[in-house]
Design an enzyme around this catalytic site. Structure first.
Site, PDB file in Angstrom:
ATOM      1  N   THR A   1      26.722  38.280  39.919  1.00 19.42           N
ATOM      2  CA  THR A   1      25.902  39.125  39.043  1.00 19.42           C
ATOM      3  C   THR A   1      24.481  38.541  38.998  1.00 19.42           C
ATOM      4  O   THR A   1      24.205  37.514  39.626  1.00 19.42           O
ATOM      5  CB  THR A   1      26.470  39.157  37.609  1.00 19.42           C
ATOM      6  OG1 THR A   1      26.328  37.857  37.046  1.00 19.42           O
ATOM      7  CG2 THR A   1      27.928  39.578  37.593  1.00 19.42           C
TER       8      THR A   1
ATOM      9  N   CYS B   1      49.596  51.011  40.452  1.00 19.95           N
ATOM     10  CA  CYS B   1      49.716  52.131  41.397  1.00 19.95           C
ATOM     11  C   CYS B   1      51.139  52.702  41.404  1.00 19.95           C
ATOM     12  O   CYS B   1      51.362  53.819  41.864  1.00 19.95           O
ATOM     13  CB  CYS B   1      49.331  51.691  42.805  1.00 19.95           C
ATOM     14  SG  CYS B   1      47.728  50.884  42.851  1.00 19.95           S
TER      15      CYS B   1
ATOM     16  N   ILE C   1      28.169  33.685  37.520  1.00 21.20           N
ATOM     17  CA  ILE C   1      29.060  34.745  37.000  1.00 21.20           C
ATOM     18  C   ILE C   1      29.220  35.800  38.102  1.00 21.20           C
ATOM     19  O   ILE C   1      28.240  36.382  38.564  1.00 21.20           O
ATOM     20  CB  ILE C   1      28.510  35.387  35.707  1.00 21.20           C
ATOM     21  CG1 ILE C   1      28.305  34.302  34.630  1.00 21.20           C
ATOM     22  CG2 ILE C   1      29.460  36.466  35.203  1.00 21.20           C
ATOM     23  CD1 ILE C   1      27.860  34.827  33.281  1.00 21.20           C
TER      24      ILE C   1
ATOM     25  N   SER D   1      49.277  41.168  36.603  1.00 18.58           N
ATOM     26  CA  SER D   1      49.754  41.491  37.940  1.00 18.58           C
ATOM     27  C   SER D   1      50.837  42.563  37.944  1.00 18.58           C
ATOM     28  O   SER D   1      51.862  42.408  38.567  1.00 18.58           O
ATOM     29  CB  SER D   1      50.318  40.200  38.555  1.00 18.58           C
ATOM     30  OG  SER D   1      50.095  40.198  39.925  1.00 18.58           O
TER      31      SER D   1
ATOM     32  N   GLY E   1      36.152  44.343  41.710  1.00 14.78           N
ATOM     33  CA  GLY E   1      37.101  45.399  41.308  1.00 14.78           C
ATOM     34  C   GLY E   1      36.440  46.690  40.864  1.00 14.78           C
ATOM     35  O   GLY E   1      35.272  46.973  41.151  1.00 14.78           O
TER      36      GLY E   1
ATOM     37  N   ARG F   1      44.772  28.287  46.106  1.00 13.30           N
ATOM     38  CA  ARG F   1      45.072  27.933  47.496  1.00 13.30           C
ATOM     39  C   ARG F   1      43.936  27.102  48.101  1.00 13.30           C
ATOM     40  O   ARG F   1      44.155  26.277  48.965  1.00 13.30           O
ATOM     41  CB  ARG F   1      45.339  29.189  48.326  1.00 13.30           C
ATOM     42  CG  ARG F   1      46.705  29.815  48.035  1.00 13.30           C
ATOM     43  CD  ARG F   1      47.113  30.824  49.087  1.00 13.30           C
ATOM     44  NE  ARG F   1      46.290  32.031  49.015  1.00 13.30           N
ATOM     45  CZ  ARG F   1      46.644  33.122  48.341  1.00 13.30           C
ATOM     46  NH1 ARG F   1      47.800  33.175  47.715  1.00 13.30           N
ATOM     47  NH2 ARG F   1      45.856  34.172  48.309  1.00 13.30           N
TER      48      ARG F   1
HETATM   49  P1  FAD Z   1      42.683  46.227  36.934  1.00 11.03           P
HETATM   50  O1  FAD Z   1      43.708  46.052  37.967  1.00 11.03           O
HETATM   51  O2  FAD Z   1      42.737  47.447  36.103  1.00 11.03           O
HETATM   52  O3  FAD Z   1      42.700  44.961  36.019  1.00 11.03           O
HETATM   53  C1  FAD Z   1      41.810  44.799  34.954  1.00 11.03           C
HETATM   54  C2  FAD Z   1      42.490  44.062  33.837  1.00 11.03           C
HETATM   55  O4  FAD Z   1      41.495  43.469  33.043  1.00 11.03           O
HETATM   56  C3  FAD Z   1      43.279  44.970  32.908  1.00 11.03           C
HETATM   57  O5  FAD Z   1      44.626  44.575  32.843  1.00 11.03           O
HETATM   58  C4  FAD Z   1      42.578  44.835  31.570  1.00 11.03           C
HETATM   59  O6  FAD Z   1      43.486  44.830  30.485  1.00 11.03           O
HETATM   60  C5  FAD Z   1      41.899  43.484  31.703  1.00 11.03           C
HETATM   61  N1  FAD Z   1      40.710  43.356  30.860  1.00 11.03           N
HETATM   62  C6  FAD Z   1      39.688  44.214  30.750  1.00 11.03           C
HETATM   63  N2  FAD Z   1      38.749  43.739  29.919  1.00 11.03           N
HETATM   64  C7  FAD Z   1      39.189  42.545  29.484  1.00 11.03           C
HETATM   65  C8  FAD Z   1      38.667  41.559  28.604  1.00 11.03           C
HETATM   66  N3  FAD Z   1      37.511  41.752  28.011  1.00 11.03           N
HETATM   67  N4  FAD Z   1      39.401  40.477  28.386  1.00 11.03           N
HETATM   68  C9  FAD Z   1      40.583  40.284  28.989  1.00 11.03           C
HETATM   69  N5  FAD Z   1      41.133  41.165  29.816  1.00 11.03           N
HETATM   70  C10 FAD Z   1      40.437  42.277  30.080  1.00 11.03           C
HETATM   71  N6  FAD Z   1      44.462  52.388  43.673  1.00 11.03           N
HETATM   72  C11 FAD Z   1      44.768  52.552  44.958  1.00 11.03           C
HETATM   73  O7  FAD Z   1      44.034  52.048  45.818  1.00 11.03           O
HETATM   74  N7  FAD Z   1      45.874  53.238  45.339  1.00 11.03           N
HETATM   75  C12 FAD Z   1      46.716  53.804  44.451  1.00 11.03           C
HETATM   76  O8  FAD Z   1      47.724  54.409  44.816  1.00 11.03           O
HETATM   77  C13 FAD Z   1      46.415  53.672  43.076  1.00 11.03           C
HETATM   78  N8  FAD Z   1      47.200  54.248  42.157  1.00 11.03           N
HETATM   79  C14 FAD Z   1      46.945  54.023  40.830  1.00 11.03           C
HETATM   80  C15 FAD Z   1      47.783  54.582  39.889  1.00 11.03           C
HETATM   81  C16 FAD Z   1      47.567  54.366  38.552  1.00 11.03           C
HETATM   82  C17 FAD Z   1      48.467  54.979  37.530  1.00 11.03           C
HETATM   83  C18 FAD Z   1      46.494  53.538  38.138  1.00 11.03           C
HETATM   84  C19 FAD Z   1      46.285  53.250  36.695  1.00 11.03           C
HETATM   85  C20 FAD Z   1      45.611  53.013  39.081  1.00 11.03           C
HETATM   86  C21 FAD Z   1      45.836  53.255  40.431  1.00 11.03           C
HETATM   87  N9  FAD Z   1      44.978  52.747  41.408  1.00 11.03           N
HETATM   88  C22 FAD Z   1      45.259  52.934  42.723  1.00 11.03           C
HETATM   89  C23 FAD Z   1      43.755  52.032  41.044  1.00 11.03           C
HETATM   90  C24 FAD Z   1      43.932  50.535  41.092  1.00 11.03           C
HETATM   91  O9  FAD Z   1      45.020  50.192  40.314  1.00 11.03           O
HETATM   92  C25 FAD Z   1      42.658  49.867  40.622  1.00 11.03           C
HETATM   93  O10 FAD Z   1      41.627  50.234  41.471  1.00 11.03           O
HETATM   94  C26 FAD Z   1      42.782  48.367  40.619  1.00 11.03           C
HETATM   95  O11 FAD Z   1      43.832  47.946  39.821  1.00 11.03           O
HETATM   96  C27 FAD Z   1      41.466  47.756  40.122  1.00 11.03           C
HETATM   97  O12 FAD Z   1      41.585  46.394  40.017  1.00 11.03           O
HETATM   98  P2  FAD Z   1      40.743  45.605  38.931  1.00 11.03           P
HETATM   99  O13 FAD Z   1      41.136  44.175  39.038  1.00 11.03           O
HETATM  100  O14 FAD Z   1      39.335  45.956  39.052  1.00 11.03           O
HETATM  101  O15 FAD Z   1      41.236  46.186  37.545  1.00 11.03           O
END
Ligand code: FAD
Length: 819
Positions: free
Chosen positions: A275, A44, A280, A40, A284, A23
């Site tokens: 970082t 949750c 970098i 995506s 999350g 965007r």
């Molecule tokens: P994620 O969304 O987990 O994304 C990280 C992604 O990076 C993953 O898909 C992983 O495969 C990928 N990855 C990791 N390492 C590598 C690599 N080396 N190379 C390529 N890809 C990689 N939070 C709330 O606030 N409310 C809720 O109700 C809630 N319910 C949840 C229920 C469940 C069952 C789960 C599993 C989580 C829930 N959460 C909830 C937590 C929330 O989903 C996470 O806090 C959020 O998704 C974190 O975002 P993120 O981008 O840090 O990681």
């Protein structure tokens, strides 16, 4: 040359960052790497897909690589895992998981959002079939197909965090019998114990068995499934296990990158989310953040922060210089018909950091209604807020059936504004009777906090009662409310007559006043303080908070409950249904009282109520009024109680053996004495009668209660007087003295010797024999209250009841002894 940005992780933080990037910069080259098959996805939402609340799998996949590319022109590479980073060369190494080929991509900027992964400790047997964790779409597919194929009837959820609770609820809603195991003494660590207790009760009411203060020591495979062995040695047979023990950051691939990680493996970033290595960035679950309130370093794995950080980091890459000023853990979870939400600090954290209640911070506990009490369907909302001595809001917890999300968001906003009491008091919030009250619950937090901080009222919380053992407890509710249960050793003076009775009270004494929820208690405290009482405290949250604090998660069904079930099965009675769902406490009980007057003895009143307090009170009320609570069930937000008019024992006896009633040859004994010889006499007669086929009930009251005390010391909470009595009275049959010629215990020892010699069983053995052969032993709960004896101090197998229980039994007896 256009900017080339690589993003690691394609879900919450990563996808947000990619979309924001495009965007802001239509020309940038953006490559998003995701090691899993999906980007995506709605992590949750996963528990709700298992519970069939979300029925379409496709609805979990918010974007596909193709749709994301079409909308945002991002090169999405799923099943491509970033395995290492070379900062000097500004390139990353990628493993194509399908072809197993490795390749490199260079970057101008790199954004890491690798998220976290569930903990899977090396417990013996953890790799057995049927043990799952839930984090990804693959996980959910595995669990879903297992559930569909095996249709498990039993499941064990390990870990009482947000996801554990969501799994427990969703499995229970599928009809699975769920056991939930949690190492701490409570579920939901961000909540304080008494608030978590409300959730405990909700889970127990919905059939989930809680095993608190217990961990898993081993999983054992059995022929028909699995056995979960707990640390206390108990074993649960099950068909599936959900491990939900928390998460750790997925940062192993960064170990040799030079990127600074904290002890837990969390990525260390600066205020701008960069970082230690230039260009970098990280966002999350995987990053270490500042706690917005305390400034301490922490990790808060939630979707909200991940999404916001994903946006902010891109703004910074494009020159914004916006600081991420920290997270404070605003979270919410559904728990059957309740919702629990928290924000900021809880009291446990404040105490751990050395803060002192009443000096550094104040605890505000209120139970306002969800909306105007006169508009149908009002339910209590339980709020605990923590306010600093300079009137800042530090944290809050809200539990209830409606409007929890609204209140927590208001409170979370006030925290972010670094504001507190003054803002809470003056917020103009939406109100009409179906939604809120003229004074919104959030306003009320402000008012009560101000009263406490400015010294208009002194409050204590339920956990502090023990340290006020010299205080007089004053129940200022109506006598009807008092009859439903009260604090031990308390005196009942209705608030409306309190002014006239003040002259009978000692102004120099310390008083703790309490009502149902704390509001009338405040009024009473104000009256007394203005009349010159020097030391008056209001019990915060009133009887409601006290009851939740003391709620027993694993209360075994009593003899009375078992008999009530039996009665319900064999009795045929007319049922009158009364709807009291619009009424708040004590309205439903008053309705029970009125309605029972209109029905005949032996008939049943079915009352529908949505005030959860009713569930706790109605049992005591029935006991005290000589009626029988047949049972309580929960349907959605509603409790349905079935009450049979008349006393349990009398009716059960009549129904079970009508011929016995004619001759009336049962035996009842009131065991008033705690003397060894008299107790022996009582038990000899009782065992004799039972061996002749008679039904025997012994009602232990006053000193007689000592006969059925456990001999070992039991840790229970007691008032000062209760402790004194407890110390002075003999603990159990082995410690009783003779009524005459005891001679400092020599007499008692001699009698026991003689009994042994003549093969007469000792008193403690006669009690056990009696219980085994069906003698009903009832401990008088009124005299237990008076003498400060608690249920846990009495031997297993005795029942608890009031005079009505004894009189009910006496009606069908031809012999009544007072010993
Ligand atoms: P994620 O969304 O987990 O994304 C990280 C992604 O990076 C993953 O898909 C992983 O495969 C990928 N990855 C990791 N390492 C590598 C690599 N080396 N190379 C390529 N890809 C990689 N939070 C709330 O606030 N409310 C809720 O109700 C809630 N319910 C949840 C229920 C469940 C069952 C789960 C599993 C989580 C829930 N959460 C909830 C937590 C929330 O989903 C996470 O806090 C959020 O998704 C974190 O975002 P993120 O981008 O840090 O990681």
């Amino acid at each position: 040359k256009y900017m080339k940005v690589l993003i690691v992780g394609g879900v919450a933080g990563g996808a947000s960052a990619a979309a924001r990037l495009r965007r802001l910069d239509e020309k940038a080259e953006i490559i998003l790497f995701e090691k899993g098959k999906y980007i995506s996805f709605a992590n949750c939402g996963l528990p709700y897909y298992i519970g069939d609340v979300i029925t379409e799998r496709g609805n979990l996949l918010l974007q596909t690589p193709e749709s994301f590319n079409a909308r945002f022109n991002v090169d999405v590479r799923v099943e491509n895992e970033v395995v290492s980073i070379d900062h000097k060369e500004k390139k990353v190494k990628i493993l194509d998981r399908k072809s197993k080929a490795e390749y490199f991509e260079t970057f101008d900027k790199l954004i890491l959002s690798p998220g976290s992964t569930p903990l899977r400790p090396p417990i013996k047997g953890i790799d057995s079939d049927g043990i799952f964790t839930l984090w990804t779409v693959d996980d959910v597919d595995r669990i879903k197909s297992y559930v569909n194929a095996k249709k498990p009837k039993k499941a064990v959820v390990i870990g009482g965090g947000f996801i554990g609770l969501e799994m427990a609820e969703n499995l229970a809603d599928l009809g699975v019998e769920v056991d939930l195991v949690e190492m701490l003494d409570q579920v939901l660590a961000p909540f304080d114990f008494e608030m978590a207790q409300i959730i405990h009760q909700e889970f127990v009411d919905n059939g989930v068995k809680l095993h608190l203060k217990n961990g898993v020591s081993e999983f054992v495979k059995s022929s028909d499934g699995l056995e979960v062995v707990l640390q206390d040695g108990s074993r649960i047979k099950t068909e599936m296990v959900m491990m939900s023990l928390g998460v750790k950051p997925q940062t192993e691939f960064l170990k040799s990158s030079g990127i600074e990680l904290n002890q837990r493996g969390g990525i260390v970033v600066d205020d701008y989310l960069e970082t230690n290595l230039k260009d970098i960035y990280a966002v999350g679950d995987a990053i270490e953040v500042k706690n917005f309130i305390t400034g301490d370093k922490t990790m808060i794995p939630l979707a909200g922060p991940a999404n916001r950080q994903g946006r902010l980091v891109v703004d910074n890459i494009y020159g914004a210089k916006t600081k991420y000023d920290g997270s404070y853990g605003t979270a919410i979870v559904k728990a059957f018909s309740l919702t629990a939400a928290s924000t900021g600090l809880n009291e446990k954290q404040l105490k751990q950091s050395g803060k002192v209640l009443g000096k550094d911070y104040y605890s505000v506990v209120i139970h306002p209604n969800t909306h105007a009490s006169y508009y149908p369907g009002a339910m209590p909302l339980h709020i605990k807020a923590l306010v600093s001595s300079d009137k800042m809001l530090l944290g809050a917890q809200v539990v209830g059936s409606e409007g929890v999300d609204k209140q927590i968001d208001v409170l979370a906003t006030v925290i972010k504004a670094r504001a507190g009491v003054d803002l809470l008091k003056s917020l103009e919030l939406a109100y009409a009777p179906p939604y809120s009250s003229g004074k919104s619950p959030s306003n009320m937090v402000g008012f009560v906090a101000e009263n406490i901080i400015e010294g208009k009222v002194k409050v204590i919380t339920a956990d502090m009662l023990d340290s006020f053992s010299d205080a007089v407890l004053l129940d200022i509710r109506t006598p009807e409310e008092n009859s439903m249960g009260s604090l031990p050793d308390s005196v009942n003076i209705d608030l409306d007559v309190l002014r006239g009775k003040l002259s009978t009270l000692d102004k120099s004494q310390t008083y703790i006043v309490y009502c149902a929820v704390g509001l009338r208690g405040y009024v009473a405290a104000r009256i007394m303080m203005q009349e010159g009482f020097s030391s008056v405290y209001n019990l915060a949250g009133g009887y409601s908070s006290y009851s939740y604090y003391n709620y027993e998660v694993n209360k075994k069904p009593t003899q009375t409950m078992k008999m009530a079930r039996e009665l319900e099965q064999i009795a045929s009675s007319e049922t009158t249904v009364v709807d009291a769902t619009g009424l708040a406490c004590p309205g439903p009980i008053m309705r029970v009282k009125q309605s029972l007057e209109t029905i005949n003895h032996g008939n049943v009143l079915e009352i529908h109520v949505n005030d959860p307090g009713f569930k706790n009170d109605i049992g005591t009320w029935c006991e005290r009024t000589g009626n029988t609570l047949l049972g309580i069930t929960k349907e959605g937000k509603k409790f349905i109680a079935r009450i049979r008019k008349g006393s349990l024992e009398c009716d059960l006896n009549k129904l079970k053996s009508p011929h016995v009633i004619d001759s009336g040859n049962d035996k009842t004994i009131v065991c008033f004495s705690g003397d060894l010889d008299k107790a022996i006499a009582a038990l000899i007669i009782a065992n004799g009668a039972v061996s002749m086929g008679r039904k025997v009930t012994i009602f232990f009251t006053f000193w007689g209660l000592n006969v059925i005390r456990k001999s070992e010391k039991v840790k229970v909470k007691k008032s000062f007087i209760g402790k004194m009595f407890g110390m002075m009275m003999p603990r159990g049959p082995k410690k009783l003295a003779l009524s005459k010629m005891n001679m400092g215990g020599m007499g008692a020892t001699m009698i026991k010797g003689l009994m042994k010699k003549h093969n007469v069983p000792l008193l403690e053995d006669m009690i056990q024999m009696g219980l085994k052969s069906g003698i009903r032993m009832i401990a008088c709960n009124m005299s237990m209250d008076l003498m400060g004896i608690k249920e846990d101090e009495l031997i297993d197998g005795v029942d608890f009841g009031g005079v009505a229980s004894y009189l009910g039994a006496a009606e069908t007896a031809d012999t009544n002894l007072f010993i």
